[in-house]
Write a protein that holds these residues in place. Structure first.
Motif, PDB file in Angstrom:
ATOM      1  N   VAL A  56       0.840  -1.200   0.000  1.00 26.00           N
ATOM      2  CA  VAL A  56       0.000   0.000   0.000  1.00 26.00           C
ATOM      3  C   VAL A  56       0.880   1.258   0.000  1.00 26.00           C
ATOM      4  N   GLU A  57       1.910   1.247   0.817  1.00 28.07           N
ATOM      5  CA  GLU A  57       2.815   2.390   0.903  1.00 28.07           C
ATOM      6  C   GLU A  57       3.475   2.666  -0.444  1.00 28.07           C
ATOM      7  N   GLU A  58       3.906   1.617  -1.125  1.00 23.39           N
ATOM      8  CA  GLU A  58       4.543   1.784  -2.432  1.00 23.39           C
ATOM      9  C   GLU A  58       3.548   2.267  -3.468  1.00 23.39           C
ATOM     10  N   MET A  59       2.319   1.778  -3.400  1.00 25.64           N
ATOM     11  CA  MET A  59       1.296   2.218  -4.339  1.00 25.64           C
ATOM     12  C   MET A  59       1.031   3.713  -4.204  1.00 25.64           C
ATOM     13  N   VAL A  60       0.856   4.168  -2.970  1.00 24.41           N
ATOM     14  CA  VAL A  60       0.583   5.589  -2.742  1.00 24.41           C
ATOM     15  C   VAL A  60       1.741   6.450  -3.249  1.00 24.41           C
ATOM     16  N   ALA A  61       2.963   5.967  -3.085  1.00 23.01           N
ATOM     17  CA  ALA A  61       4.127   6.708  -3.578  1.00 23.01           C
ATOM     18  C   ALA A  61       4.152   6.750  -5.098  1.00 23.01           C
ATOM     19  N   LEU A  62       3.869   5.623  -5.747  1.00 25.50           N
ATOM     20  CA  LEU A  62       3.895   5.581  -7.210  1.00 25.50           C
ATOM     21  C   LEU A  62       2.808   6.462  -7.816  1.00 25.50           C
TER      22      LEU A  62
ATOM     23  N   TYR B  87       1.034  17.272  -4.743  1.00 20.80           N
ATOM     24  CA  TYR B  87      -0.093  16.388  -5.078  1.00 20.80           C
ATOM     25  C   TYR B  87      -0.792  15.903  -3.812  1.00 20.80           C
ATOM     26  N   TYR B  88      -0.021  15.497  -2.826  1.00 21.29           N
ATOM     27  CA  TYR B  88      -0.609  14.981  -1.579  1.00 21.29           C
ATOM     28  C   TYR B  88      -1.257  16.091  -0.759  1.00 21.29           C
ATOM     29  N   LYS B  89      -0.641  17.259  -0.755  1.00 21.92           N
ATOM     30  CA  LYS B  89      -1.246  18.396  -0.065  1.00 21.92           C
ATOM     31  C   LYS B  89      -2.569  18.769  -0.723  1.00 21.92           C
ATOM     32  N   ASN B  90      -2.616  18.665  -2.039  1.00 23.50           N
ATOM     33  CA  ASN B  90      -3.857  18.957  -2.753  1.00 23.50           C
ATOM     34  C   ASN B  90      -4.967  17.991  -2.355  1.00 23.50           C
ATOM     35  N   LEU B  91      -4.627  16.720  -2.190  1.00 24.05           N
ATOM     36  CA  LEU B  91      -5.636  15.741  -1.787  1.00 24.05           C
ATOM     37  C   LEU B  91      -6.265  16.127  -0.454  1.00 24.05           C
ATOM     38  N   GLN B  92      -5.452  16.632   0.459  1.00 25.38           N
ATOM     39  CA  GLN B  92      -5.954  17.024   1.773  1.00 25.38           C
ATOM     40  C   GLN B  92      -6.879  18.239   1.702  1.00 25.38           C
ATOM     41  N   ARG B  93      -6.780  19.008   0.623  1.00 21.19           N
ATOM     42  CA  ARG B  93      -7.571  20.240   0.457  1.00 21.19           C
ATOM     43  C   ARG B  93      -8.770  20.055  -0.475  1.00 21.19           C
ATOM     44  N   GLY B  94      -9.043  18.821  -0.878  1.00 22.67           N
ATOM     45  CA  GLY B  94     -10.148  18.583  -1.804  1.00 22.67           C
ATOM     46  C   GLY B  94      -9.803  18.954  -3.235  1.00 22.67           C
TER      47      GLY B  94
ATOM     48  N   SER C 211     -10.005   8.191  -8.066  1.00 19.15           N
ATOM     49  CA  SER C 211      -9.045   7.293  -7.432  1.00 19.15           C
ATOM     50  C   SER C 211      -8.010   8.054  -6.618  1.00 19.15           C
ATOM     51  N   ASP C 212      -7.711   9.294  -7.019  1.00 23.32           N
ATOM     52  CA  ASP C 212      -6.803  10.135  -6.248  1.00 23.32           C
ATOM     53  C   ASP C 212      -7.443  10.524  -4.912  1.00 23.32           C
ATOM     54  N   GLN C 213      -8.626  11.103  -5.011  1.00 18.24           N
ATOM     55  CA  GLN C 213      -9.275  11.622  -3.818  1.00 18.24           C
ATOM     56  C   GLN C 213      -9.608  10.528  -2.817  1.00 18.24           C
ATOM     57  N   ALA C 214      -9.858   9.321  -3.324  1.00 20.75           N
ATOM     58  CA  ALA C 214     -10.189   8.205  -2.438  1.00 20.75           C
ATOM     59  C   ALA C 214      -9.039   7.860  -1.499  1.00 20.75           C
ATOM     60  N   MET C 215      -7.823   8.181  -1.907  1.00 20.85           N
ATOM     61  CA  MET C 215      -6.666   7.814  -1.080  1.00 20.85           C
ATOM     62  C   MET C 215      -6.602   8.612   0.217  1.00 20.85           C
ATOM     63  N   VAL C 216      -7.238   9.783   0.257  1.00 19.61           N
ATOM     64  CA  VAL C 216      -7.178  10.596   1.458  1.00 19.61           C
ATOM     65  C   VAL C 216      -8.310  10.277   2.427  1.00 19.61           C
TER      66      VAL C 216
ATOM     67  N   THR D 104      -4.871   3.955   3.044  1.00 18.24           N
ATOM     68  CA  THR D 104      -3.957   4.799   2.268  1.00 18.24           C
ATOM     69  C   THR D 104      -3.725   6.174   2.890  1.00 18.24           C
ATOM     70  N   LYS D 105      -4.681   6.651   3.680  1.00 18.82           N
ATOM     71  CA  LYS D 105      -4.590   8.000   4.234  1.00 18.82           C
ATOM     72  C   LYS D 105      -3.312   8.255   5.044  1.00 18.82           C
ATOM     73  N   PRO D 106      -2.851   7.316   5.874  1.00 22.53           N
ATOM     74  CA  PRO D 106      -1.620   7.596   6.640  1.00 22.53           C
ATOM     75  C   PRO D 106      -0.425   7.915   5.749  1.00 22.53           C
ATOM     76  N   PHE D 107      -0.355   7.289   4.578  1.00 20.95           N
ATOM     77  CA  PHE D 107       0.769   7.528   3.684  1.00 20.95           C
ATOM     78  C   PHE D 107       0.596   8.848   2.929  1.00 20.95           C
ATOM     79  N   VAL D 108      -0.644   9.182   2.588  1.00 27.41           N
ATOM     80  CA  VAL D 108      -0.912  10.497   1.985  1.00 27.41           C
ATOM     81  C   VAL D 108      -0.475  11.596   2.941  1.00 27.41           C
ATOM     82  N   ASP D 109      -0.867  11.467   4.195  1.00 30.22           N
ATOM     83  CA  ASP D 109      -0.511  12.473   5.198  1.00 30.22           C
ATOM     84  C   ASP D 109       1.004  12.542   5.414  1.00 30.22           C
ATOM     85  N   ARG D 110       1.650  11.379   5.424  1.00 27.57           N
ATOM     86  CA  ARG D 110       3.102  11.352   5.628  1.00 27.57           C
ATOM     87  C   ARG D 110       3.830  12.045   4.474  1.00 27.57           C
TER      88      ARG D 110
END
Length: 331
Positions: A184-190, A258-265, A271-276, A281-287
């Motif tokens: 999961v961590e690798e997927m979020v990074a890719l 990209y990840y900061k954008n997900l946190q802001r809607g 599929s992007d927005q679902a990760m947050v 997946t959310k812990p890796f988006v936040d990290r």
């Protein structure tokens, strides 16, 4: 060779030390004797192409993903269809792959054939080009082992089910990446590769037009962002080329925005927005949103891992004379 804005270097040797012993012949200096100017020639072509067409980096990175995710990193996606053979390019998932990536590989291959004919594979060119272009636009350097051979096959069969899509549910996305050996961590990074490039309006039109009976737009969107996308894509059914940047703030820079954008809607695709929102997946988006170095670290590791996925070596493939054609006619 200098790589500016480099935050992370992960060596091939430290990665391979984590893997079971293999008979792999891939090595970073594979062409040191047979084509010593390989990197110089490639860098010259890449620099010129990226400067004249800034979308080249994103296009080539996507080309690399789409090639590797289907039967491994073997340049099978580069094969053009003929009257005798339908190639991966005929699959629906590859219809929107931008031409800048294909054009770049053709230019590099032509230059290398003049320098050292019949030596450098198209799959190696694609793997190194994706890495070098990521670096050119601010991303991390990671080592790419060389010595891949090019596939002797290319077929649209099974392509669509092998590639993630904008509307793929999270459970299916995780299963797809897991089937190729990615956590999961690798997927979020890719998926963070979406920090550069764009998506066509049809890929997210369901979120901004008639989303549900109670809401015209997906409420997960930032309202101002959603209205801007509606204006941008108002005529997308008549103009399929209409598109929006994946990263509205720094679309041409490889960073963690990209990840900061997900946190802001501001995640463009479903599929992007679902990760947050998904707890897996959310812990890796936040990290990665909080620490760009950690994102670059895992992105480099994951890209190295992807570059080794089901590669052809030795007599398992060819070094094509042209990247869009097999060396022998397929009947």
């Amino acid at each position: 060779m200098a790589f500016p804005n480099t935050v992370f270097v992960f060596t091939l040797f430290s990665f391979l030390s984590l893997l079971p012993s293999t008979e792999s012949v891939l090595t970073p200096d594979y062409y040191s004797k047979t084509c010593p100017k390989f990197h110089d020639v490639l860098q010259t072509v890449l620099s010129g192409k990226q400067l004249s067409n800034p979308t080249t980096a994103a296009a080539t990175l996507r080309l690399f993903f789409h090639d590797c995710f289907v039967n491994g990193c073997d340049a099978s996606l580069l094969i053009a269809s003929t009257a005798f053979n339908k190639s991966e390019l005929d699959a629906d998932s590859n219809m929107s792959v931008a031409g800048d990536g294909f054009d770049l590989i053709t230019r590099v291959k032509t230059a290398l054939e003049l320098e050292c004919p019949g030596i450098v594979s198209c799959s190696d060119i694609l793997a190194v080009s994706a890495r070098d272009l990521v670096v050119m636009v601010g991303g991390p350097f990671y080592e790419v082992p060389l010595g891949r051979k090019d596939s002797r096959e290319s077929s649209p069969v099974n392509v669509d089910k092998s590639l993630p899509k904008a509307l793929t549910p999270m459970n299916d996305l995780l299963a797809l990446f897991a089937s190729k050996g990615f956590s999961v961590e690798e997927m979020v990074a890719l998926v963070g590769a979406h920090t550069i490039g764009f998506s066509h309006c049809k890929e997210f039109a369901n979120r901004i037009f008639h989303f549900s009976k109670t809401s015209e737009v997906d409420p997960a969107y930032n309202p101002t962002y959603a209205q801007g996308l509606r204006k941008l894509c108002h005529n997308y059914t008549k103009d399929p080329a209409m598109s929006a940047f994946n990263d509205v703030y720094t679309p041409g820079k490889f960073d963690n925005m990209y990840y900061k954008n997900l946190q802001r809607g501001l995640g463009l695709l479903s599929s992007d927005q679902a990760m947050v929102t998904d707890p897996r997946t959310k812990p890796f988006v936040d990290r990665y949103a909080a620490n760009q170095t950690e994102f670059f670290d895992m992105f480099g590791r994951s890209m190295l891992k992807l570059s080794l996925f089901m590669v052809k070596e030795n007599n398992d493939g060819d070094v094509r004379r042209r990247c869009d054609q097999f060396n022998t006619i397929q009947i």
